[in-house]
Design an enzyme around this catalytic site. Structure first.
Site, short mmCIF file in Angstrom:
data_model
loop_
_atom_site.label_atom_id
_atom_site.label_comp_id
_atom_site.label_asym_id
_atom_site.label_seq_id
_atom_site.Cartn_x
_atom_site.Cartn_y
_atom_site.Cartn_z
N TYR A 242 4.43 6.79 9.63
CA TYR A 242 3.62 5.81 9.52
C TYR A 242 4.50 4.70 8.74
CZ TYR A 242 -0.77 3.26 8.69
OH TYR A 242 -1.63 2.19 8.74
N HIS B 129 0.94 -1.33 -0.04
CA HIS B 129 -0.13 0.04 -0.16
C HIS B 129 0.77 1.32 0.06
CE1 HIS B 129 -3.95 -1.85 2.06
NE2 HIS B 129 -3.41 -2.63 0.93
N PRO C 205 -2.54 0.66 19.28
CA PRO C 205 -2.40 -0.03 17.96
C PRO C 205 -2.70 0.96 16.78
CG PRO C 205 -4.45 -0.63 19.12
CD PRO C 205 -3.73 0.06 19.91
C1 PHB Z 1 -4.94 -4.35 11.39
O1 PHB Z 1 -5.04 -5.03 12.37
O2 PHB Z 1 -5.05 -4.40 10.26
C2 PHB Z 1 -4.50 -2.95 11.75
C3 PHB Z 1 -4.19 -2.57 13.07
C4 PHB Z 1 -3.97 -1.39 13.49
C5 PHB Z 1 -3.73 -0.30 12.59
C6 PHB Z 1 -3.79 -0.68 10.95
C7 PHB Z 1 -4.41 -1.96 10.92
O3 PHB Z 1 -3.17 0.88 12.78
#
Ligand code: PHB
Ligand code: APR
Length: 398
Positions: free
Chosen positions: A390, A77, A298
């Protein structure tokens, strides 16, 4: 009970991404190790965890011969979206960072590839070890004790890799006087589902909404991963499939009609939100890496990547010790790993605050968040800063 005494160079506690990658990197440096895991192999593989790999993690897997399937099946991505006020706004990560990107590839898949790589080396990987403990940490010959198949083992080594996650035994074996804990537990959680539905967007969508944060993600071209902000102790039994989908639609649907595709829910769970750092990441001859030393929120998907950055650094430092006898890299392991950890804490915390409803949240905070996001998308400098964090900085071992 009979007892076996053995020796290795590095005893690794935990076969999560940190432990398995540490073993793999040490092998490539010609250093012997034993990996000791207390759960079963299927459990370790099947646990539903993260799925976003930073460029640094992708490069590491590729450069160390564990990236073939990732190359074939991973979804690269170049950007992601943030939705607010009913519209999706794109961060063109690759354009803003000189080509850095993220790759969607489930932690389950990473684990499978690393287990295969371990098996190919013939070096020991022990599952279902019971009563694991570590000792003599301040001596030159620390020890890991455990029971496997009814046999008690005493494994002496030169170093211990404490890769046993947040609930492991390594960190709690350090005297509290030798460690400082920094922690914040947040008053909300994420209700996450895995749905058997093709993703309706090719890229992730982070969404600010008055009903609470929502996240659209995926694991493959046929599996969608979705999250809803909920309370930290949310009762899953109060969430029927219909309620989950209607809440997801309410938060995620944008004015242009975009929304996630609905499909059978394959897995569901509530994740608490914790920010945690243990300092230093070393006690004598034991080095902590990954979730055993730090937990990040997360939002931003840094956890797995931080674990990989730790073990990259640690493997290099240990290899240098065996190569030259020099301890300089081991000496600065904790300090340097903590620098990256705190950067990830800062970023995950910032992204979380920008997109969630926190304690005492009121309409003022919501308007402030909208202003934050409007500013973000009006400023190339602000977007570049977000994209850089990021995508993640390259891993280093100096
Ligand atoms: C995911 O589990 O796909 C996931 C979790 C946290 C994020 C992005 C994706 O910030
Ligand atoms: N003895 C041996 N192994 C143990 C013990 C113990 N006493 N306690 C825990 N373990 C094992 C766990 O079963 C798990 O397999 O240690 C492993 C730790 O793995 P993770 O929790 O996955 O932690 P880590 O390898 O640091 O990975 C980083 O980033 O994406 C996030 O949380 C996600 O797991 C991911 C983490």
């Amino acid at each position: 009970m009979c007892s076996v005494t053995s020796r290795t160079q590095v005893a690794i506690v935990g076969a999560g991404p940190a432990g398995l990658m540490l073993g793999h990197l040490l092998h490539r440096h010609g250093v012997d190790s034993v990996i000791i895991e207390n759960r079963s192999e299927p459990h370790v593989i099947e646990r539903v965890r993260a799925g976003v790999l930073e460029q640094g993690t992708v490069d590491l897997m590729r450069e160390t011969g564990t990236g073939d399937r990732l190359e074939r099946e991973g979804l690269r991505h170049d950007g992601f979206y943030i939705a607010f006020n009913g519209s999706r706004h794109r961060i063109d990560m690759a354009a803003l960072t000189g080509g850095r990107a993220i790759t969607i590839y489930g932690q389950n898949e990473v684990i499978k590839d690393l287990i295969d790589a371990r098996r190919a080396t013939g070096r020991p990987l022990i599952f279902e070890a019971a009563d694991v403990s570590v000792g003599d940490l301040q001596s030159a010959q620390p020890v890991v004790r455990f029971t496997a198949d009814g046999v008690a083992h005493e494994l002496t080594c030169d170093f211990i890799g404490g890769c046993d996650g947040f609930h492991g035994v390594c960190r709690p074996s350090i005297p509290s006087t030798a460690m400082r804990i920094f922690e914040r537990v947040h008053p909300f959680g994420w209700l996450g589902i895995l749905a058997d539905a093709p993703p309706s967007s090719t890229e992730l969508v982070y969404c600010l909404h008055e009903r609470g944060f929502a996240l659209f993600s995926m694991r493959s071209t046929s599996i969608t991963r979705l999250y809803l902000q909920c309370t930290h102790d949310e009762d899953l039994s109060a969430w029927s499939d219909q309620r989950i989908w209607s809440e997801l639609r309410a938060r995620l649907t944008t004015h242009d009609g975009w929304q996630p595709h609905v499909g059978p829910i394959l897995q569901r769970g509530v994740t608490g939100m914790r920010s945690f750092v243990a300092e230093p990441m070393r006690y004598g001859r034991m080095f902590l890496a990954g979730d055993s030393a730090h937990i990040v929120l997360p939002t931003g998907a840094k956890g797995l990547n931080l674990a990989m950055a730790d073990v990259y650094r640690l493997a290099f430092a240990i290899a240098e010790f065996y190569r030259s006898g020099g301890e300089q890299l081991l000496e600065c392991y904790s300090e340097r790993a903590l620098q990256r950890t705190w950067r990830a804490q800062r970023f995950s915390f910032w992204m979380t605050t920008m997109l969630h409803q926190g304690d005492g949240h009121n309409p003022f905070d919501y308007r402030r968040q909208i202003a934050d996001l409007e500013y973000l998308f009006s400023s190339r400098a602000a977007m570049t800063s977000l994209a850089e964090s990021y995508a993640g900085a390259p891993f280093d071992h100096e």
